[in-house]
Design a protein around this motif. Structure first.
Motif, PDB file in Angstrom:
ATOM      1  N   CYS A   1       4.045  -4.457   5.538  1.00 55.97           N
ATOM      2  CA  CYS A   1       4.503  -6.271   5.716  1.00 55.97           C
ATOM      3  C   CYS A   1       3.115  -6.786   5.506  1.00 55.97           C
ATOM      4  O   CYS A   1       3.354  -7.988   5.423  1.00 55.97           O
ATOM      5  CB  CYS A   1       5.689  -6.226   6.152  1.00 55.97           C
ATOM      6  N   TYR A   2       2.088  -5.773   6.456  1.00 57.33           N
ATOM      7  CA  TYR A   2       0.494  -6.105   6.279  1.00 57.33           C
ATOM      8  C   TYR A   2      -0.275  -6.262   4.945  1.00 57.33           C
ATOM      9  O   TYR A   2      -0.550  -7.114   3.895  1.00 57.33           O
ATOM     10  CB  TYR A   2       0.028  -6.149   7.333  1.00 57.33           C
ATOM     11  N   CYS A   3      -0.602  -5.097   5.015  1.00 55.37           N
ATOM     12  CA  CYS A   3      -1.643  -4.686   3.383  1.00 55.37           C
ATOM     13  C   CYS A   3      -0.858  -4.681   2.615  1.00 55.37           C
ATOM     14  O   CYS A   3      -1.221  -5.008   1.267  1.00 55.37           O
ATOM     15  CB  CYS A   3      -2.038  -3.609   4.366  1.00 55.37           C
TER      16      CYS A   3
ATOM     17  N   TYR B   1       0.044   4.159  -0.442  1.00 59.94           N
ATOM     18  CA  TYR B   1      -0.785   4.465  -1.818  1.00 59.94           C
ATOM     19  C   TYR B   1      -0.547   2.686  -1.760  1.00 59.94           C
ATOM     20  O   TYR B   1       0.376   2.118  -1.383  1.00 59.94           O
ATOM     21  CB  TYR B   1      -0.124   4.820  -2.937  1.00 59.94           C
ATOM     22  N   SER B   2      -1.614   2.060  -2.486  1.00 56.42           N
ATOM     23  CA  SER B   2      -2.375   0.446  -2.409  1.00 56.42           C
ATOM     24  C   SER B   2      -1.050   0.111  -4.329  1.00 56.42           C
ATOM     25  O   SER B   2      -0.649   1.372  -4.695  1.00 56.42           O
ATOM     26  CB  SER B   2      -3.098   1.069  -3.631  1.00 56.42           C
TER      27      SER B   2
END
Length: 207
Positions: free
Chosen positions: A141-143, A160-161
């Motif tokens: 929920c942050y990054c 993973y992004s």
């Protein structure tokens, strides 16, 4: 487990009556509907969902194999217990291969049947939970990184992004741009900033 529904399928009226009485009475209290043949059972399967089907294997007309296959086709989470009065292990193995969850030989003790029913309901609840978690994508929920839960121990899986995840899982590249809503919001913010800049006094002007 009193709210669990059971479809009982057997062509012998005495077995239907005795098992229905035992399963609906205390302390079991199941909701039991009896069907006298495979045709009636399949019609019942199409009427509503069932937590458990208990079916005789060998019946005139449509047999227990066909009841089993249709129950699993309609809802794979429907548990199926096979009852058979024949010591035909090959048929029982065939039923298990088709997805039957357990089997008992007739006549069976009610306590043993209740134990098998309880085990089936535990298995059913676990299967539903697994199915639910398989369709949840874990996102930070942050990054906003995504955890790959396809293999391995959940707590040790990699994050993973968004770009990395789509490249790894789908084999596609991600391009960047602005959707119309974000673009309109950014332009409004820029206009607001410019308006605030114009309204500020010019501290560099000489008196």
């Amino acid at each position: 487990m009193a709210n669990k529904s059971i479809l009982l399928v057997d062509d012998e009226q005495l077995i239907r009556a005795s098992l229905s009485r035992e399963l609906t009475g205390e302390p079991s209290g199941f909701e039991v509907t009896a069907a006298a043949c495979g045709e009636e059972a399949i019609a019942r399967l199409h009427e509503r969902g069932w937590h458990l089907v208990i079916t005789d294997l060998f019946m005139p007309g449509l047999d227990g194999f066909q009841v089993l296959k249709e129950a699993k086709r309609i809802d794979p989470h429907t548990m199926v217990i096979i009852l058979t009065g024949h010591a035909d292990m090959e048929s029982v193995i065939d039923a298990l291969r088709l997805g039957a969850d357990d089997f008992l030989q007739k006549p069976c003790e009610i306590d043993e049947l209740l134990c098998r029913i309880s085990n089936c309901f535990v298995k059913r609840d676990l299967l539903i939970k697994v199915h639910l978690y398989e369709h949840i994508l874990p996102v930070c929920c942050y990054c906003k990184k995504i955890r790959d839960d396809r293999q391995g121990v959940r707590d040790r899986n990699q994050w993973y992004s968004l770009e990395q995840y789509f490249a790894k899982v789908r084999g596609v590249s991600v391009t960047h741009g602005c959707c119309p809503e974000c673009s309109a919001r950014m332009m409004a913010e820029i206009d607001t900033f410019r308006g605030a800049q114009r309204s500020m006094p010019d501290c560099n002007k000489r008196k």
